[in-house]
Design a protein around this motif. Structure first.
Motif, PDB file in Angstrom:
ATOM      1  N   SER A  25      -8.607  16.455   2.621  1.00  0.00           N
ATOM      2  CA  SER A  25      -8.872  17.749   2.993  1.00  0.00           C
ATOM      3  C   SER A  25      -7.463  18.675   3.254  1.00  0.00           C
ATOM      4  CB  SER A  25      -9.704  18.025   4.199  1.00  0.00           C
ATOM      5  OG  SER A  25      -8.927  17.498   5.316  1.00  0.00           O
ATOM      6  N   GLY A  26      -7.574  19.896   3.108  1.00  0.00           N
ATOM      7  CA  GLY A  26      -6.364  20.649   3.342  1.00  0.00           C
ATOM      8  C   GLY A  26      -5.370  20.571   2.349  1.00  0.00           C
ATOM      9  N   PHE A  27      -5.849  20.225   0.954  1.00  0.00           N
ATOM     10  CA  PHE A  27      -5.030  19.984  -0.022  1.00  0.00           C
ATOM     11  C   PHE A  27      -4.599  21.347  -0.673  1.00  0.00           C
ATOM     12  CE2 PHE A  27      -4.040  15.639  -1.415  1.00  0.00           C
ATOM     13  CZ  PHE A  27      -4.729  15.026  -0.361  1.00  0.00           C
ATOM     14  N   SER A  28      -3.528  21.360  -1.125  1.00  0.00           N
ATOM     15  CA  SER A  28      -3.256  22.418  -2.362  1.00  0.00           C
ATOM     16  C   SER A  28      -2.879  21.592  -3.576  1.00  0.00           C
ATOM     17  CB  SER A  28      -1.842  23.146  -2.065  1.00  0.00           C
ATOM     18  OG  SER A  28      -0.794  22.432  -2.001  1.00  0.00           O
ATOM     19  N   SER A  29      -2.786  22.293  -4.780  1.00  0.00           N
ATOM     20  CA  SER A  29      -2.589  21.677  -6.042  1.00  0.00           C
ATOM     21  C   SER A  29      -1.246  21.101  -5.958  1.00  0.00           C
ATOM     22  CB  SER A  29      -2.944  22.745  -7.470  1.00  0.00           C
ATOM     23  OG  SER A  29      -1.756  23.760  -7.009  1.00  0.00           O
ATOM     24  N   ASP A  30      -0.373  21.447  -5.061  1.00  0.00           N
ATOM     25  CA  ASP A  30       0.815  20.808  -5.111  1.00  0.00           C
ATOM     26  C   ASP A  30       0.816  19.280  -5.097  1.00  0.00           C
ATOM     27  OD1 ASP A  30       2.585  23.470  -3.135  1.00  0.00           O
ATOM     28  OD2 ASP A  30       2.092  23.488  -5.046  1.00  0.00           O
ATOM     29  N   PHE A  31      -0.095  18.748  -4.514  1.00  0.00           N
ATOM     30  CA  PHE A  31       0.018  17.361  -4.153  1.00  0.00           C
ATOM     31  C   PHE A  31      -1.253  16.662  -5.128  1.00  0.00           C
ATOM     32  CE2 PHE A  31       2.318  16.555  -0.447  1.00  0.00           C
ATOM     33  CZ  PHE A  31       2.345  17.696   0.196  1.00  0.00           C
ATOM     34  N   ASP A  32      -0.633  15.941  -6.317  1.00  0.00           N
ATOM     35  CA  ASP A  32      -1.589  15.710  -7.581  1.00  0.00           C
ATOM     36  C   ASP A  32      -1.963  14.311  -7.481  1.00  0.00           C
ATOM     37  OD1 ASP A  32      -1.081  15.771 -11.103  1.00  0.00           O
ATOM     38  OD2 ASP A  32      -2.848  16.282  -9.780  1.00  0.00           O
ATOM     39  N   TYR A  52      -3.797  10.532 -10.926  1.00  0.00           N
ATOM     40  CA  TYR A  52      -3.480  11.925 -10.976  1.00  0.00           C
ATOM     41  C   TYR A  52      -4.830  12.754 -10.727  1.00  0.00           C
ATOM     42  CZ  TYR A  52       1.282  11.241 -12.034  1.00  0.00           C
ATOM     43  OH  TYR A  52       2.604  10.705 -11.966  1.00  0.00           O
ATOM     44  N   ARG A  53      -5.015  13.578  -9.663  1.00  0.00           N
ATOM     45  CA  ARG A  53      -6.132  14.472  -9.545  1.00  0.00           C
ATOM     46  C   ARG A  53      -6.424  15.510 -10.678  1.00  0.00           C
ATOM     47  NH1 ARG A  53      -4.754  17.447  -4.620  1.00  0.00           N
ATOM     48  NH2 ARG A  53      -7.141  17.953  -4.389  1.00  0.00           N
ATOM     49  N   SER A  54      -5.201  15.834 -11.409  1.00  0.00           N
ATOM     50  CA  SER A  54      -5.326  16.768 -12.288  1.00  0.00           C
ATOM     51  C   SER A  54      -5.844  16.407 -13.749  1.00  0.00           C
ATOM     52  CB  SER A  54      -3.837  17.336 -12.727  1.00  0.00           C
ATOM     53  OG  SER A  54      -2.863  16.218 -12.869  1.00  0.00           O
ATOM     54  N   ASN A  57      -5.008  10.157 -14.965  1.00  0.00           N
ATOM     55  CA  ASN A  57      -4.034   9.286 -15.406  1.00  0.00           C
ATOM     56  C   ASN A  57      -4.084   8.305 -14.010  1.00  0.00           C
ATOM     57  OD1 ASN A  57      -3.939  10.089 -17.691  1.00  0.00           O
ATOM     58  ND2 ASN A  57      -1.936  10.859 -17.519  1.00  0.00           N
ATOM     59  N   THR A  58      -3.850   6.859 -14.445  1.00  0.00           N
ATOM     60  CA  THR A  58      -3.845   5.945 -13.411  1.00  0.00           C
ATOM     61  C   THR A  58      -2.672   5.038 -13.635  1.00  0.00           C
ATOM     62  OG1 THR A  58      -5.166   4.412 -14.550  1.00  0.00           O
ATOM     63  CG2 THR A  58      -6.388   5.962 -12.818  1.00  0.00           C
ATOM     64  N   TRP A  59      -2.276   4.334 -12.531  1.00  0.00           N
ATOM     65  CA  TRP A  59      -1.245   3.161 -12.402  1.00  0.00           C
ATOM     66  C   TRP A  59      -1.710   2.227 -11.609  1.00  0.00           C
ATOM     67  CZ3 TRP A  59       0.840   1.285  -8.072  1.00  0.00           C
ATOM     68  CH2 TRP A  59       1.699   0.078  -8.405  1.00  0.00           C
ATOM     69  N   TYR A  60      -1.603   0.851 -12.261  1.00  0.00           N
ATOM     70  CA  TYR A  60      -2.233  -0.273 -11.220  1.00  0.00           C
ATOM     71  C   TYR A  60      -0.867  -1.084 -11.163  1.00  0.00           C
ATOM     72  CZ  TYR A  60      -6.865   1.027 -11.865  1.00  0.00           C
ATOM     73  OH  TYR A  60      -8.184   1.654 -11.796  1.00  0.00           O
ATOM     74  N   ALA A  61      -0.792  -1.738  -9.868  1.00  0.00           N
ATOM     75  CA  ALA A  61       0.030  -3.011  -9.859  1.00  0.00           C
ATOM     76  C   ALA A  61      -0.484  -4.216 -10.370  1.00  0.00           C
ATOM     77  CB  ALA A  61       0.249  -3.263  -8.185  1.00  0.00           C
ATOM     78  N   THR A  98      -1.022  10.688  -0.265  1.00  0.00           N
ATOM     79  CA  THR A  98      -0.727  11.622  -1.477  1.00  0.00           C
ATOM     80  C   THR A  98       0.697  11.721  -1.634  1.00  0.00           C
ATOM     81  OG1 THR A  98      -1.459  13.607  -2.109  1.00  0.00           O
ATOM     82  CG2 THR A  98      -0.894  13.562   0.356  1.00  0.00           C
ATOM     83  N   SER A  99       1.073  12.125  -2.854  1.00  0.00           N
ATOM     84  CA  SER A  99       2.362  12.478  -3.137  1.00  0.00           C
ATOM     85  C   SER A  99       2.153  13.785  -3.953  1.00  0.00           C
ATOM     86  CB  SER A  99       3.233  11.613  -3.886  1.00  0.00           C
ATOM     87  OG  SER A  99       2.812  11.504  -5.185  1.00  0.00           O
ATOM     88  N   ARG A 100       3.293  14.457  -4.321  1.00  0.00           N
ATOM     89  CA  ARG A 100       3.157  15.719  -5.263  1.00  0.00           C
ATOM     90  C   ARG A 100       3.046  15.441  -6.525  1.00  0.00           C
ATOM     91  NH1 ARG A 100       5.793  18.018  -0.930  1.00  0.00           N
ATOM     92  NH2 ARG A 100       5.282  20.244  -0.410  1.00  0.00           N
TER      93      ARG A 100
END
Length: 123
Positions: A25-32, A52-54, A57-61, A98-100
């Protein structure tokens, strides 16, 4: 104010499955990016997977490939971590963050964190 709340942890037998949720919650599109990490006592925080929310796309260890699956529900602003065939080595506190733009294993690159949810794998 960005807020992340994990849920779904608990006690599970070896070979079992769990699905963790990360409600945002409290997200902007800046944090993808939303990522999942875990930390066991005495160990460094380990990056497992991110999405990636947009574009999804994913990454896995390597430690997560084949047993863990990340997914998102945009309508609920929730990201899930489905875990299969759990072993005692999977026992840890699991966090979402979360990260941008960064999607990877480096926890230092993430800006906001949830409080964590305990997963215990034991007979």
């Amino acid at each position: 104010q960005v807020q992340l709340v994990e849920s779904g942890g608990g006690l599970v037998s070896p070979g079992g499955s769990l699905r963790l949720s990360c409600a945002a919650s409290g997200f902007s599109s800046d944090f993808d990016v939303i990522g999942w990490f875990r930390q066991a006592p005495g160990y460094e925080r380990e990056g497992l997977t991110c999405i990636y929310r947009s574009n999804g796309n994913t990454w896995y260890a390597n430690s997560a490939k084949g047993r863990f699956t990340i997914s998102r529900d945009d309508a609920r602003n929730t990201v899930y971590l489905q875990m299969y065939n759990l072993t005692p080595d999977d026992t840890a506190v699991y966090y979402c963050a979360t990260s941008r733009l960064y999607c990877g294993r480096l926890y230092q690159m993430y800006d906001y964190w949830g409080q964590g949810t305990q997963v215990t794998v034991s007979p």
